[in-house]
Design a protein around this motif. Structure first.
Motif, mmCIF file in Angstrom:
data_model
loop_
_atom_site.group_PDB
_atom_site.id
_atom_site.type_symbol
_atom_site.label_atom_id
_atom_site.label_comp_id
_atom_site.label_asym_id
_atom_site.label_seq_id
_atom_site.Cartn_x
_atom_site.Cartn_y
_atom_site.Cartn_z
ATOM 1 N N ALA A 15 6.771 -2.768 -2.190
ATOM 2 C CA ALA A 15 5.430 -3.285 -2.433
ATOM 3 C C ALA A 15 5.512 -4.545 -3.275
ATOM 4 O O ALA A 15 6.533 -4.830 -3.909
ATOM 5 C CB ALA A 15 4.576 -2.227 -3.133
ATOM 6 N N ALA A 16 4.426 -5.286 -3.279
ATOM 7 C CA ALA A 16 4.379 -6.535 -4.045
ATOM 8 C C ALA A 16 3.042 -6.675 -4.727
ATOM 9 O O ALA A 16 2.010 -6.199 -4.235
ATOM 10 C CB ALA A 16 4.626 -7.738 -3.130
ATOM 11 N N ARG A 17 3.077 -7.361 -5.874
ATOM 12 C CA ARG A 17 1.849 -7.725 -6.586
ATOM 13 C C ARG A 17 1.910 -9.214 -6.883
ATOM 14 O O ARG A 17 2.930 -9.732 -7.352
ATOM 15 C CB ARG A 17 1.723 -6.926 -7.881
ATOM 16 N N GLY A 18 0.821 -9.904 -6.562
ATOM 17 C CA GLY A 18 0.766 -11.335 -6.786
ATOM 18 C C GLY A 18 0.303 -11.679 -8.188
ATOM 19 O O GLY A 18 -0.136 -10.817 -8.960
ATOM 20 N N GLN A 19 0.359 -12.958 -8.533
ATOM 21 C CA GLN A 19 -0.088 -13.395 -9.842
ATOM 22 C C GLN A 19 -1.577 -13.172 -10.039
ATOM 23 O O GLN A 19 -2.043 -13.050 -11.182
ATOM 24 C CB GLN A 19 0.260 -14.873 -10.044
ATOM 25 N N ASP A 20 -2.331 -13.070 -8.944
ATOM 26 C CA ASP A 20 -3.761 -12.825 -9.026
ATOM 27 C C ASP A 20 -4.105 -11.338 -9.004
ATOM 28 O O ASP A 20 -5.291 -10.971 -8.945
ATOM 29 C CB ASP A 20 -4.483 -13.533 -7.874
ATOM 30 N N GLY A 21 -3.084 -10.471 -9.047
ATOM 31 C CA GLY A 21 -3.316 -9.035 -9.015
ATOM 32 C C GLY A 21 -3.429 -8.448 -7.629
ATOM 33 O O GLY A 21 -3.632 -7.231 -7.480
ATOM 34 N N SER A 22 -3.299 -9.281 -6.597
ATOM 35 C CA SER A 22 -3.356 -8.769 -5.225
ATOM 36 C C SER A 22 -2.165 -7.864 -4.949
ATOM 37 O O SER A 22 -1.108 -7.986 -5.579
ATOM 38 C CB SER A 22 -3.378 -9.924 -4.226
ATOM 39 N N PHE A 23 -2.331 -6.950 -3.994
ATOM 40 C CA PHE A 23 -1.318 -5.933 -3.701
ATOM 41 C C PHE A 23 -1.056 -5.884 -2.206
ATOM 42 O O PHE A 23 -1.973 -6.016 -1.395
ATOM 43 C CB PHE A 23 -1.802 -4.573 -4.194
ATOM 44 N N ALA A 24 0.200 -5.691 -1.835
ATOM 45 C CA ALA A 24 0.581 -5.505 -0.431
ATOM 46 C C ALA A 24 1.784 -4.577 -0.381
ATOM 47 O O ALA A 24 2.693 -4.690 -1.212
ATOM 48 C CB ALA A 24 0.922 -6.840 0.225
ATOM 49 N N ALA A 25 1.783 -3.660 0.568
ATOM 50 C CA ALA A 25 2.896 -2.710 0.705
ATOM 51 C C ALA A 25 3.356 -2.645 2.150
ATOM 52 O O ALA A 25 2.536 -2.591 3.073
ATOM 53 C CB ALA A 25 2.490 -1.320 0.225
ATOM 54 N N PHE A 26 4.670 -2.650 2.339
ATOM 55 C CA PHE A 26 5.248 -2.428 3.659
ATOM 56 C C PHE A 26 5.201 -0.931 3.963
ATOM 57 O O PHE A 26 5.097 -0.087 3.061
ATOM 58 C CB PHE A 26 6.690 -2.927 3.684
ATOM 59 N N ASP A 27 5.306 -0.597 5.242
ATOM 60 C CA ASP A 27 5.318 0.809 5.632
ATOM 61 C C ASP A 27 6.509 1.524 4.999
ATOM 62 O O ASP A 27 7.605 0.948 4.901
ATOM 63 C CB ASP A 27 5.392 0.937 7.152
ATOM 64 N N PRO A 28 6.323 2.784 4.580
ATOM 65 C CA PRO A 28 7.441 3.521 3.986
ATOM 66 C C PRO A 28 8.609 3.663 4.961
ATOM 67 O O PRO A 28 8.424 3.845 6.163
ATOM 68 C CB PRO A 28 6.834 4.889 3.669
ATOM 69 N N ALA A 29 9.810 3.581 4.400
ATOM 70 C CA ALA A 29 11.042 3.792 5.169
ATOM 71 C C ALA A 29 11.616 5.163 4.829
ATOM 72 O O ALA A 29 11.498 5.634 3.702
ATOM 73 C CB ALA A 29 12.064 2.707 4.827
ATOM 74 N N GLU A 30 12.218 5.794 5.816
ATOM 75 C CA GLU A 30 12.921 7.061 5.587
ATOM 76 C C GLU A 30 14.405 6.758 5.439
ATOM 77 O O GLU A 30 15.006 6.138 6.320
ATOM 78 C CB GLU A 30 12.682 8.019 6.742
ATOM 79 N N ASN A 31 14.982 7.193 4.331
ATOM 80 C CA ASN A 31 16.323 6.773 3.948
ATOM 81 C C ASN A 31 17.337 7.909 4.008
ATOM 82 O O ASN A 31 17.018 9.051 3.673
ATOM 83 C CB ASN A 31 16.303 6.195 2.529
ATOM 84 N N VAL A 32 18.541 7.564 4.421
ATOM 85 C CA VAL A 32 19.665 8.499 4.436
ATOM 86 C C VAL A 32 20.787 7.891 3.598
ATOM 87 O O VAL A 32 21.129 6.713 3.771
ATOM 88 C CB VAL A 32 20.162 8.765 5.875
ATOM 89 N N HIS A 33 21.333 8.687 2.680
ATOM 90 C CA HIS A 33 22.401 8.227 1.798
ATOM 91 C C HIS A 33 23.707 8.960 2.115
ATOM 92 O O HIS A 33 23.703 10.077 2.613
ATOM 93 C CB HIS A 33 22.045 8.471 0.329
ATOM 94 N N GLY A 34 24.806 8.312 1.787
ATOM 95 C CA GLY A 34 26.123 8.921 1.876
ATOM 96 C C GLY A 34 26.940 8.509 0.667
ATOM 97 O O GLY A 34 27.047 7.309 0.372
ATOM 98 N N LEU A 35 27.447 9.486 -0.075
ATOM 99 C CA LEU A 35 28.210 9.219 -1.301
ATOM 100 C C LEU A 35 27.401 8.370 -2.275
ATOM 101 O O LEU A 35 27.933 7.514 -2.986
ATOM 102 C CB LEU A 35 29.548 8.536 -0.971
#
Length: 362
Positions: free
Chosen positions: A197-217
């Motif tokens: 997600a991001a917040r601008g200097q003017d307080g605006s907000f934008a979020a990308f769609d959630p990602a599903e993550n897989v980890h190894g070690l």
């Protein structure tokens, strides 16, 4: 903010840290007409290959930071282990985004968990641990399997150990160097997701769609978009990210990692005050990548639309996996990004690739 924003084309942005994240932000900055000046101890760091100028110095070298401030209009950073006090001092003479307060929260896992819980955001149960005796008490208090982590500096699986309920853990504290630590209860979960997600200097907000993550070690292996979550969970994750950004008066991109519990509840695992590995898919599947979004925010430009035009699966190339690069270039629908690193050591991120496919309804 001040009348220096929005930055005009041709202005310079300072970057503390010259790894692959700085490299990809330098590329995004160039597309918007900005120059990048990088400060890093390694003159041959990945970002130096794309930057307009590189200052070779330690991150806490105040004279070098002052030189950086004299060459640029705003300063940002590419990782959260930059020393806070020199950055705080720097922020008194030049705008620094994200703010030093975000660094302070993210660098210490105990401070981070206390901050999140303090603003009503759920995490796994945890206890601060400063010595082996406290570890014994915390382990009994939390019950079940736990994870012991150093409070500072650990990433990509480093600085942590799993403690099983019925196994000895007497050497665990010393095994992590005997430094202050945090004990977190291991939570049964359905999946791990993240929101960029991001917040601008003017307080605006934008979020990308959630990602599903897989980890190894302990290292991210892949991110799949869209994540297998409900619309309500997707919105809740974005709302949590916005709460964090607003509370920190944040400017820039942040990564917020979640556990999705067996009961569907969202628990924040950690926050990263920077662009994030699980957001690399955005460069292939969105018109505006996380890297451009961060540059837009710190330069005082309007945030871009985070909507994706494609589904995607991003995979890291770790160590010798970079040898797959040539074959990947022959595949349709694949975007490859290499980091310009000369030595493919085990566990080292060398690049990533993203496979895109037509967008689903999710």
């Amino acid at each position: 903010m001040t009348n220096r924003f929005p930055l005009p084309p041709g202005a310079a942005i300072g970057m503390i840290g010259g790894g692959q994240l700085g490299r990809m932000m330098a590329s995004a900055a160039a597309r918007l007409g900005y120059r990048m000046v990088v400060l890093d101890p390694d003159a041959g760091c990945p970002a130096a290959q794309l930057a307009s100028e590189t200052i070779t110095a330690a991150y806490d070298d105040r004279e070098a930071l002052a030189r950086l401030a004299g060459r640029v209009s705003v300063v940002t950073y590419e990782f959260e282990n930059v020393p806070v006090e020199p950055v705080r001092a720097l922020s008194r003479i030049i705008p620094v985004f994200p703010p030093p307060e975000a660094l302070e929260v993210a660098q210490d896992r105990v401070v981070e968990k206390a901050f999140l819980n303090g603003i009503g955001i759920r995490t796994a149960p945890w206890r601060a641990v400063d010595d082996p005796q406290e570890l014994d008490h915390a382990f009994l208090d939390l019950g079940g399997d736990c994870i012991l982590k150093t409070r500072r500096l650990g990433y990509d699986g480093k600085g942590q150990a799993v403690l099983r309920e019925n196994a000895s853990h007497g050497e665990a504290f010393d095994g992590l160097g005997g430094v202050p630590a945090i004990l977190e209860k291991k939570i049964p979960f359905e999946r791990e997701i993240s929101v960029i997600a991001a917040r601008g200097q003017d307080g605006s907000f934008a979020a990308f769609d959630p990602a599903e993550n897989v980890h190894g070690l302990g290292i991210l292996k892949s991110s799949t978009i869209p994540a297998a979550v409900s619309p309500e969970q997707r919105q809740a994750a974005c709302d949590i990210a916005q709460s964090i950004l607003d509370k920190l008066t944040y400017v820039g991109v942040i990564g917020v990692e979640f556990f999705v519990g067996k009961d569907g509840a969202l628990l924040v695992n950690e926050i990263a005050p920077r662009v994030h590995n699980s957001g690399h898919w955005t460069e292939a599947a969105c018109t505006i990548s996380q890297f451009e979004q961060h540059i837009r925010a710190v330069a005082g430009l309007p945030l871009g639309n985070p909507a994706r035009h494609s589904d995607a699966v991003m995979e890291n190339l770790i160590g010798s996996e970079v040898d797959r690069a040539s074959s990947l270039l022959g595949e349709a629908g694949v975007m490859l990004t290499l980091y310009g690193k000369s030595e493919a050591r085990p566990g080292r991120k060398m690049g990533h690739f993203t496979r895109v496919s037509p967008r689903s309804e999710a």
